[in-house]
Design a protein around this motif. Sequence first.
Motif, PDB file in Angstrom:
ATOM      1  N   GLU A  47       0.856  -1.184   0.036  1.00  0.00           N
ATOM      2  CA  GLU A  47       0.047  -0.062  -0.075  1.00  0.00           C
ATOM      3  C   GLU A  47       0.830   1.493   0.094  1.00  0.00           C
ATOM      4  OE1 GLU A  47      -3.647   1.850   0.078  1.00  0.00           O
ATOM      5  OE2 GLU A  47      -3.174  -0.134   0.116  1.00  0.00           O
ATOM      6  N   GLY A  48       1.992   1.110   0.875  1.00  0.00           N
ATOM      7  CA  GLY A  48       2.834   2.527   1.070  1.00  0.00           C
ATOM      8  C   GLY A  48       3.596   2.799  -0.396  1.00  0.00           C
ATOM      9  N   LEU A  49       3.849   1.860  -1.180  1.00  0.00           N
ATOM     10  CA  LEU A  49       4.444   2.356  -2.499  1.00  0.00           C
ATOM     11  C   LEU A  49       3.469   2.417  -3.583  1.00  0.00           C
ATOM     12  CD1 LEU A  49       7.571  -0.399  -2.332  1.00  0.00           C
ATOM     13  CD2 LEU A  49       7.348   2.180  -1.709  1.00  0.00           C
ATOM     14  N   LEU A  50       2.415   1.534  -3.577  1.00  0.00           N
ATOM     15  CA  LEU A  50       1.408   1.829  -4.760  1.00  0.00           C
ATOM     16  C   LEU A  50       0.541   3.359  -4.681  1.00  0.00           C
ATOM     17  CD1 LEU A  50      -0.478  -1.615  -5.386  1.00  0.00           C
ATOM     18  CD2 LEU A  50       1.164  -0.377  -6.939  1.00  0.00           C
ATOM     19  N   ASN A  51       0.525   3.719  -3.553  1.00  0.00           N
ATOM     20  CA  ASN A  51      -0.041   5.046  -3.194  1.00  0.00           C
ATOM     21  C   ASN A  51       0.848   6.046  -2.742  1.00  0.00           C
ATOM     22  OD1 ASN A  51      -2.750   3.892  -4.013  1.00  0.00           O
ATOM     23  ND2 ASN A  51      -3.185   3.204  -2.104  1.00  0.00           N
ATOM     24  N   ASN A  52       2.101   5.876  -2.790  1.00  0.00           N
ATOM     25  CA  ASN A  52       2.977   6.992  -2.535  1.00  0.00           C
ATOM     26  C   ASN A  52       2.985   7.971  -3.126  1.00  0.00           C
ATOM     27  OD1 ASN A  52       5.740   8.205  -1.753  1.00  0.00           O
ATOM     28  ND2 ASN A  52       5.971   6.521  -0.930  1.00  0.00           N
ATOM     29  N   LYS A  53       2.838   9.300  -2.234  1.00  0.00           N
ATOM     30  CA  LYS A  53       2.510  10.641  -2.939  1.00  0.00           C
ATOM     31  C   LYS A  53       3.852  11.087  -3.481  1.00  0.00           C
ATOM     32  CE  LYS A  53      -1.174  11.576   0.350  1.00  0.00           C
ATOM     33  NZ  LYS A  53      -2.213  11.335  -0.751  1.00  0.00           N
ATOM     34  N   ASN A  54       4.845  10.612  -3.407  1.00  0.00           N
ATOM     35  CA  ASN A  54       6.088  11.217  -3.971  1.00  0.00           C
ATOM     36  C   ASN A  54       5.933  10.794  -5.460  1.00  0.00           C
ATOM     37  OD1 ASN A  54       9.011  11.078  -4.866  1.00  0.00           O
ATOM     38  ND2 ASN A  54       9.374  12.138  -2.871  1.00  0.00           N
ATOM     39  N   LYS A  55       6.056  11.769  -6.418  1.00  0.00           N
ATOM     40  CA  LYS A  55       6.111  11.349  -7.841  1.00  0.00           C
ATOM     41  C   LYS A  55       7.532  10.492  -8.380  1.00  0.00           C
ATOM     42  CE  LYS A  55       3.425  15.406  -9.101  1.00  0.00           C
ATOM     43  NZ  LYS A  55       3.338  16.689  -9.862  1.00  0.00           N
ATOM     44  N   ASP A  56       8.668  10.804  -7.739  1.00  0.00           N
ATOM     45  CA  ASP A  56       9.597  10.022  -8.015  1.00  0.00           C
ATOM     46  C   ASP A  56       9.331   8.652  -7.671  1.00  0.00           C
ATOM     47  OD1 ASP A  56      10.983  12.096  -9.514  1.00  0.00           O
ATOM     48  OD2 ASP A  56      11.804  12.832  -7.518  1.00  0.00           O
ATOM     49  N   VAL A  57       8.853   8.408  -6.412  1.00  0.00           N
ATOM     50  CA  VAL A  57       8.812   7.062  -5.992  1.00  0.00           C
ATOM     51  C   VAL A  57       7.740   6.297  -6.814  1.00  0.00           C
ATOM     52  CG1 VAL A  57       7.877   5.649  -4.066  1.00  0.00           C
ATOM     53  CG2 VAL A  57       9.315   7.565  -3.742  1.00  0.00           C
ATOM     54  N   GLN A  58       6.808   7.083  -7.202  1.00  0.00           N
ATOM     55  CA  GLN A  58       5.733   6.313  -8.195  1.00  0.00           C
ATOM     56  C   GLN A  58       6.340   5.811  -9.284  1.00  0.00           C
ATOM     57  OE1 GLN A  58       2.725   9.241  -8.695  1.00  0.00           O
ATOM     58  NE2 GLN A  58       1.997   9.342  -6.456  1.00  0.00           N
ATOM     59  N   LEU A  59       7.134   6.608 -10.160  1.00  0.00           N
ATOM     60  CA  LEU A  59       7.853   6.169 -11.316  1.00  0.00           C
ATOM     61  C   LEU A  59       8.687   5.260 -11.217  1.00  0.00           C
ATOM     62  CD1 LEU A  59       8.098   6.653 -14.267  1.00  0.00           C
ATOM     63  CD2 LEU A  59       9.490   8.645 -13.936  1.00  0.00           C
ATOM     64  N   LEU A  60       9.552   5.094  -9.978  1.00  0.00           N
ATOM     65  CA  LEU A  60      10.426   4.118  -9.807  1.00  0.00           C
ATOM     66  C   LEU A  60       9.796   2.714  -9.448  1.00  0.00           C
ATOM     67  CD1 LEU A  60      13.247   6.007  -7.808  1.00  0.00           C
ATOM     68  CD2 LEU A  60      13.658   4.757  -9.852  1.00  0.00           C
ATOM     69  N   VAL A  61       8.698   2.908  -8.727  1.00  0.00           N
ATOM     70  CA  VAL A  61       7.921   1.668  -8.491  1.00  0.00           C
ATOM     71  C   VAL A  61       7.223   1.132  -9.900  1.00  0.00           C
ATOM     72  CG1 VAL A  61       5.845   0.754  -7.479  1.00  0.00           C
ATOM     73  CG2 VAL A  61       7.282   2.564  -6.013  1.00  0.00           C
ATOM     74  N   ALA A  62       6.812   2.075 -10.589  1.00  0.00           N
ATOM     75  CA  ALA A  62       6.162   1.693 -11.966  1.00  0.00           C
ATOM     76  C   ALA A  62       7.215   0.917 -12.736  1.00  0.00           C
ATOM     77  CB  ALA A  62       5.377   2.794 -12.826  1.00  0.00           C
ATOM     78  N   VAL A  63       8.338   1.598 -13.048  1.00  0.00           N
ATOM     79  CA  VAL A  63       9.454   0.881 -14.029  1.00  0.00           C
ATOM     80  C   VAL A  63       9.761  -0.500 -13.442  1.00  0.00           C
ATOM     81  CG1 VAL A  63      10.234   2.998 -15.038  1.00  0.00           C
ATOM     82  CG2 VAL A  63      11.235   2.171 -12.982  1.00  0.00           C
ATOM     83  N   SER A  64      10.030  -0.665 -11.838  1.00  0.00           N
ATOM     84  CA  SER A  64      10.198  -1.868 -11.224  1.00  0.00           C
ATOM     85  C   SER A  64       9.224  -2.960 -11.400  1.00  0.00           C
ATOM     86  CB  SER A  64      10.474  -1.583 -10.024  1.00  0.00           C
ATOM     87  OG  SER A  64      11.648  -0.803  -9.702  1.00  0.00           O
ATOM     88  N   LEU A  65       7.926  -2.530 -11.489  1.00  0.00           N
ATOM     89  CA  LEU A  65       6.878  -3.351 -11.779  1.00  0.00           C
ATOM     90  C   LEU A  65       6.583  -3.801 -13.144  1.00  0.00           C
ATOM     91  CD1 LEU A  65       4.134  -1.743  -9.646  1.00  0.00           C
ATOM     92  CD2 LEU A  65       5.300  -3.990  -8.919  1.00  0.00           C
ATOM     93  N   ALA A  66       7.070  -3.045 -14.251  1.00  0.00           N
ATOM     94  CA  ALA A  66       7.277  -3.146 -15.547  1.00  0.00           C
ATOM     95  C   ALA A  66       8.106  -4.333 -15.660  1.00  0.00           C
ATOM     96  CB  ALA A  66       7.431  -2.048 -16.342  1.00  0.00           C
TER      97      ALA A  66
END
Length: 455
Positions: A47-66
């Motif tokens: 939850e803390g990563l998928l809904n993180n409010k930090n935009k850089d965190v969101q993008l890094l989580v997304a590329v890692s999930l990809a």
Amino acid sequence: RKGFLSASVKGASLLKKLTTLHEVLCRLTEDEDPKPLEPIAKALTAEGLLNNKNKDVQLLVAVSLADMIRLFAPHPPFKGALAKRVFNLLIDQLALLADVKSPNANRVSYLLERLSVVRAFVLCVDDPELVEKLFGTLFDALQENHSKMAAVHILEILAACVDEGPSVVSAEIVDCIVEGLLDDSGSDDVVSQKHMMASNLLSRCFDQLKEGVTDFVQNLMMLPDEANDGEEEAARRDQLHELIFELNSINSEYLVTCLPTLEEELKSPVDETRSAAVHVLCAMFSSPSSRLSSTFPTLLRSFLSRFNDITPEIRVIMMTQFALPYLINHPSDQVTTPLMDHIPARVQDPDASVRLAAVSAILEVYCNHTELYTPKLGNVVLARIRDKDAAVRKAAQEGFAAFFVSLLQRKGDLQDWDKKSKKQFGGIPSYILSASGLSWVSVNNALQNTLLSVG
């Protein structure tokens, strides 16, 4: 290792660990066993990563999930409601493609490439909400300065969703594609990226999109003009003929069910309705790549009858926007023969405005395409030098003077012409003289003035 992405890791430390994880994952190949990555994949969907409010965190989580989707393919390490949350995050991050100058532009491009190559969104084609969001996001994100590879990857993602999705594409997706096709945000000489994307998608996925698109067009054609559908629907209905033209340019089979309605418009008692139908069919029939005349012969016959329309303005349109462009673009086509029956009739039309338009247009074509000149039609046009209307006489005289000058420029002095050219064109000045009652001096001055204006 255990606790690598625990909830206690935050701020700069979290960004550093996510960056390290991204660098490691992007180097891993698909032939490696992904099982050791399961704990990290689970941590990335916390939850803390998928809904993180930090935009850089969101993008890094997304590329890692990809990359996780790539490494675990064809079975991703998340399912059900969790998978939907993951794909919502991925789509949200793809919206960043719109900012090509962002410091994270390279990372967003990496995300796009990974998702395209692994065909990640095929996993969610059974969720209309996600697919519609994906289409809207990617079309909105398209920019004129996107690279060709970015456009290729976007097309691959969208096409994969259409190919692997339901047999009938949803109305919302069709609407998104149509909106892109009609996009006019490009410059005067550059087609917009949205238009190109929609056109490529409609061409590539014809079998899957045909039913949805034809239903869309047919429903639009059946709406009464006074339908109270709101501003968006009214604007789209106003673009109906433009949409028909664009679809015909892509694949005329999209129009099989709606062309009969267009044919009925050609017979409408309302001038504006007939005129609108004639306008779009002129462009459709005469475009260089068009095969409409051989594909829909019944429509062609109805269309050609508009040469005899009761309204002079429509007869002018048929001459200037269809007949002459068609002769230029399809000089040896079978339609040329019936055209050569209609064109002389319009040169001799009872309405002076039609005669003027026909004479001016024909002679302009002759100046630029001397190979289209035929003595039979040329003599009919020459006769307009004696027309009872002064404007038509002037257009014929000046037009033939310009035509003769263009011949001199191409062929050189008259005495150097070959026998065929002299026989075909050499008598033009003499005819102008005899028909106009002018002296050789007057004709010579007219020719010199025309030569100066052309030069």
